[in-house]
Design a protein around this motif. Structure first.
Motif, mmCIF file in Angstrom:
data_model
loop_
_atom_site.group_PDB
_atom_site.id
_atom_site.type_symbol
_atom_site.label_atom_id
_atom_site.label_comp_id
_atom_site.label_asym_id
_atom_site.label_seq_id
_atom_site.Cartn_x
_atom_site.Cartn_y
_atom_site.Cartn_z
ATOM 1 N N MET A 162 0.838 -1.199 0.000
ATOM 2 C CA MET A 162 0.000 0.000 0.000
ATOM 3 C C MET A 162 0.871 1.247 0.000
ATOM 4 S SD MET A 162 -1.482 -0.142 3.947
ATOM 5 C CE MET A 162 -2.443 -1.591 3.635
ATOM 6 N N SER A 163 0.267 2.353 -0.383
ATOM 7 C CA SER A 163 0.988 3.625 -0.409
ATOM 8 C C SER A 163 1.165 4.147 1.012
ATOM 9 C CB SER A 163 0.210 4.654 -1.238
ATOM 10 O OG SER A 163 -1.003 4.987 -0.573
ATOM 11 N N ASP A 164 2.056 5.119 1.162
ATOM 12 C CA ASP A 164 2.249 5.722 2.480
ATOM 13 C C ASP A 164 0.964 6.392 2.959
ATOM 14 O OD1 ASP A 164 2.444 7.734 0.469
ATOM 15 O OD2 ASP A 164 3.549 9.042 1.840
ATOM 16 N N TYR A 165 0.181 6.911 2.039
ATOM 17 C CA TYR A 165 -1.104 7.534 2.395
ATOM 18 C C TYR A 165 -2.032 6.511 3.028
ATOM 19 C CZ TYR A 165 -6.010 8.520 1.237
ATOM 20 O OH TYR A 165 -7.374 8.628 1.271
ATOM 21 N N VAL A 166 -2.174 5.342 2.408
ATOM 22 C CA VAL A 166 -3.056 4.311 2.965
ATOM 23 C C VAL A 166 -2.510 3.811 4.297
ATOM 24 C CG1 VAL A 166 -4.126 2.060 2.562
ATOM 25 C CG2 VAL A 166 -3.862 3.659 0.667
ATOM 26 N N MET A 167 -1.190 3.655 4.389
ATOM 27 C CA MET A 167 -0.596 3.260 5.674
ATOM 28 C C MET A 167 -0.993 4.239 6.771
ATOM 29 S SD MET A 167 3.296 2.122 4.741
ATOM 30 C CE MET A 167 3.675 1.095 3.320
ATOM 31 N N THR A 168 -0.998 5.522 6.442
ATOM 32 C CA THR A 168 -1.262 6.561 7.439
ATOM 33 C C THR A 168 -2.700 6.545 7.926
ATOM 34 O OG1 THR A 168 0.444 7.970 6.466
ATOM 35 C CG2 THR A 168 -1.174 9.055 7.873
ATOM 36 N N VAL A 169 -3.661 6.341 7.039
ATOM 37 C CA VAL A 169 -5.067 6.498 7.426
ATOM 38 C C VAL A 169 -5.814 5.182 7.589
ATOM 39 C CG1 VAL A 169 -5.133 8.730 6.259
ATOM 40 C CG2 VAL A 169 -5.932 6.705 5.046
ATOM 41 N N PHE A 170 -5.229 4.062 7.128
ATOM 42 C CA PHE A 170 -5.993 2.810 7.092
ATOM 43 C C PHE A 170 -5.433 1.715 7.996
ATOM 44 C CE2 PHE A 170 -7.845 -1.027 5.234
ATOM 45 C CZ PHE A 170 -9.133 -0.613 4.937
ATOM 46 N N VAL A 171 -4.116 1.669 8.157
ATOM 47 C CA VAL A 171 -3.506 0.546 8.873
ATOM 48 C C VAL A 171 -3.906 0.516 10.340
ATOM 49 C CG1 VAL A 171 -1.316 -0.414 9.669
ATOM 50 C CG2 VAL A 171 -1.581 0.252 7.288
ATOM 51 N N PHE A 219 2.959 10.744 -0.295
ATOM 52 C CA PHE A 219 2.301 11.980 0.136
ATOM 53 C C PHE A 219 2.729 12.449 1.525
ATOM 54 C CE2 PHE A 219 -0.992 10.421 -2.915
ATOM 55 C CZ PHE A 219 -1.072 11.547 -3.718
ATOM 56 N N SER A 220 3.161 11.522 2.389
ATOM 57 C CA SER A 220 3.287 11.832 3.812
ATOM 58 C C SER A 220 4.257 12.958 4.132
ATOM 59 C CB SER A 220 3.695 10.580 4.582
ATOM 60 O OG SER A 220 2.682 9.606 4.529
ATOM 61 N N VAL A 221 5.297 13.110 3.332
ATOM 62 C CA VAL A 221 6.297 14.135 3.634
ATOM 63 C C VAL A 221 5.889 15.508 3.119
ATOM 64 C CG1 VAL A 221 7.674 13.846 1.523
ATOM 65 C CG2 VAL A 221 8.797 14.543 3.662
ATOM 66 N N LEU A 222 4.898 15.574 2.226
ATOM 67 C CA LEU A 222 4.558 16.849 1.586
ATOM 68 C C LEU A 222 4.128 17.945 2.565
ATOM 69 C CD1 LEU A 222 2.754 15.622 -1.667
ATOM 70 C CD2 LEU A 222 5.112 16.414 -1.390
ATOM 71 N N PRO A 223 3.341 17.633 3.627
ATOM 72 C CA PRO A 223 2.990 18.720 4.558
ATOM 73 C C PRO A 223 4.198 19.392 5.186
ATOM 74 C CG PRO A 223 1.554 16.836 4.901
ATOM 75 C CD PRO A 223 2.636 16.384 3.957
ATOM 76 N N PHE A 224 5.282 18.644 5.380
ATOM 77 C CA PHE A 224 6.480 19.221 5.982
ATOM 78 C C PHE A 224 7.304 20.011 4.953
ATOM 79 C CE2 PHE A 224 5.278 15.425 8.307
ATOM 80 C CZ PHE A 224 5.176 15.915 9.598
ATOM 81 N N LEU A 225 7.144 19.680 3.677
ATOM 82 C CA LEU A 225 7.871 20.403 2.637
ATOM 83 C C LEU A 225 7.266 21.778 2.370
ATOM 84 C CD1 LEU A 225 8.655 17.622 -0.012
ATOM 85 C CD2 LEU A 225 10.104 18.492 1.817
ATOM 86 N N VAL A 226 5.954 21.901 2.487
ATOM 87 C CA VAL A 226 5.330 23.200 2.193
ATOM 88 C C VAL A 226 5.506 24.179 3.349
ATOM 89 C CG1 VAL A 226 3.631 22.075 0.698
ATOM 90 C CG2 VAL A 226 3.018 22.604 3.068
ATOM 91 N N ALA A 227 5.716 23.653 4.558
ATOM 92 C CA ALA A 227 5.838 24.534 5.722
ATOM 93 C C ALA A 227 7.000 25.500 5.552
ATOM 94 C CB ALA A 227 6.028 23.699 6.986
ATOM 95 N N GLY A 228 6.712 26.793 5.700
ATOM 96 C CA GLY A 228 7.749 27.803 5.620
ATOM 97 C C GLY A 228 8.264 28.081 4.226
ATOM 98 N N THR A 229 7.555 27.602 3.194
ATOM 99 C CA THR A 229 8.009 27.807 1.810
ATOM 100 C C THR A 229 6.875 28.408 0.974
ATOM 101 O OG1 THR A 229 7.265 25.674 0.897
ATOM 102 C CG2 THR A 229 9.369 25.696 2.085
ATOM 103 N N GLU A 230 7.182 28.655 -0.298
ATOM 104 C CA GLU A 230 6.175 29.155 -1.234
ATOM 105 C C GLU A 230 5.452 28.007 -1.941
ATOM 106 O OE1 GLU A 230 5.553 32.610 -1.897
ATOM 107 O OE2 GLU A 230 6.660 32.687 -0.009
#
Length: 324
Positions: free
Chosen positions: A103-112, A228-239
């Motif tokens: 499964m994707s990291d997204y499914v791991m995060t919300v389903f497992v 997807f899981s790392v994306l929230p941390f990449l946008v923080a403090g950036t454009e």
């Protein structure tokens, strides 16, 4: 050397040693003394003519041969356990079956998490090995043969049987202080001009990629990740802006510095489905696994897309096959 010439119990010890990378921990896992585990390691070293575990400082590391052996041993023991546990009936409360799920990291995060809660209650001896999606898995049926289930987005045209288990929608995430945020919203012009952080899974376009393409927008991707899981941390403090499933965005909203805002176009659905190979369809244990995944999907919060089944169901995804 034939199988009859070696003690196959050594494979169990080998798996524990390679996974734990520690003789003491492997012994605890197998309820075996440290001296007995050391004896097994010595026999394995003689058999393979390789150290397998080498000390680096205070820790042990796998030798190159051991790294190649680990997935082979894991798969072999999985198949052996599967063969020994096969019966005409499946009793989850007494089973020690081991299932392999991709499964994707997204499914791991919300389903497992909810899946493991159900399994702990109904089948405490069952083990689930969760594997990430890797390049090439969504283009061939090879991995459907190697794993019990693959839980991935519909639309990748995987062969085998598929059934939708969870719905979501895409939202935008940006830094809360992003200058383009106006009343908590972004415009299509913003999406066209802002740098993007994107997730790339396989070679197919994501639903949001297809939607942006329809709108004539080519995202200016500045950074891409395999999930997807790392994306929230990449946008923080950036454009940067990223388009991610809402369930995942809400999970990270509390501790990653990101604002979750609606997309400036109609909701784009994400339909996650479980896929399996035809040769597993009638297996009682596999039927139980599918039913459990199905129930967990149904127990999640109401889908965020009202009427998603009607507007984005079999007509949009013709490979969707309902299965008992």
């Amino acid at each position: 050397m034939g199988l009859g010439a070696i003690d196959l119990n050594l494979l169990v010890a080998l798996e524990a040693l390679l996974e734990e990378q520690n003789v003491t921990h492997a012994g605890v896992r197998l309820s075996t003394s440290q001296s007995a585990m050391s004896g097994s390691l010595a026999r394995l070293r003689r058999h393979f003519n390789d150290e397998l575990l080498i000390r680096v400082g205070r820790e042990y590391e796998l030798t190159p041969l051991a790294e190649r052996l680990l997935p082979v041993v894991q798969a072999s023991l999985h198949k052996a356990e599967e063969a020994l546990s096969l019966t005409r009936h499946f009793d989850p409360s007494r089973s020690r079956q081991r299932f392999s799920v991709v499964m994707s990291d997204y499914v791991m995060t919300v389903f497992v998490e909810p899946l493991l809660r159900v399994i702990a209650q109904e089948a405490p001896g069952v083990r689930i090995d969760v594997h990430p999606i890797v390049d090439g898995q969504l283009e061939t049926e090879t991995h459907l043969r190697c794993h019990d289930l693959m839980v991935v987005p519909l639309g990748y045209q995987l062969p085998g049987v598929s059934e939708a288990v969870m719905h979501d929608r895409f939202v935008c995430i940006v830094d809360p202080d992003h200058p383009r945020l106006v009343d908590g919203r972004l415009s299509l012009t913003d999406l066209a001009q802002m740098p993007h952080a994107a997730s790339a899974i396989g070679k197919s376009l994501t639903p949001t990629d297809r939607q942006l393409e329809t709108l004539g927008i080519v995202p200016r991707v500045q950074v891409s990740t395999p999930g997807f899981s790392v994306l929230p941390f990449l946008v923080a403090g950036t454009e940067l802006v990223a388009l991610v499933p809402e369930r995942l965005a809400r999970r990270y909203e509390g501790f990653a510095r990101c604002a979750v805002v609606p997309t400036p176009f109609p909701d784009v659905p994400l339909v996650e489905a479980m896929y399996w190979h035809h040769n597993r369809h009638s297996d009682p244990a596999h039927r139980w696994l599918r039913e459990t995944v199905r129930r967990v999907g149904a127990s999640l919060d109401e889908p965020v897309i009202a009427g998603a089944d009607a507007s984005h169901g079999e007509h949009a995804f013709p490979e969707l096959t309902a299965a008992p």
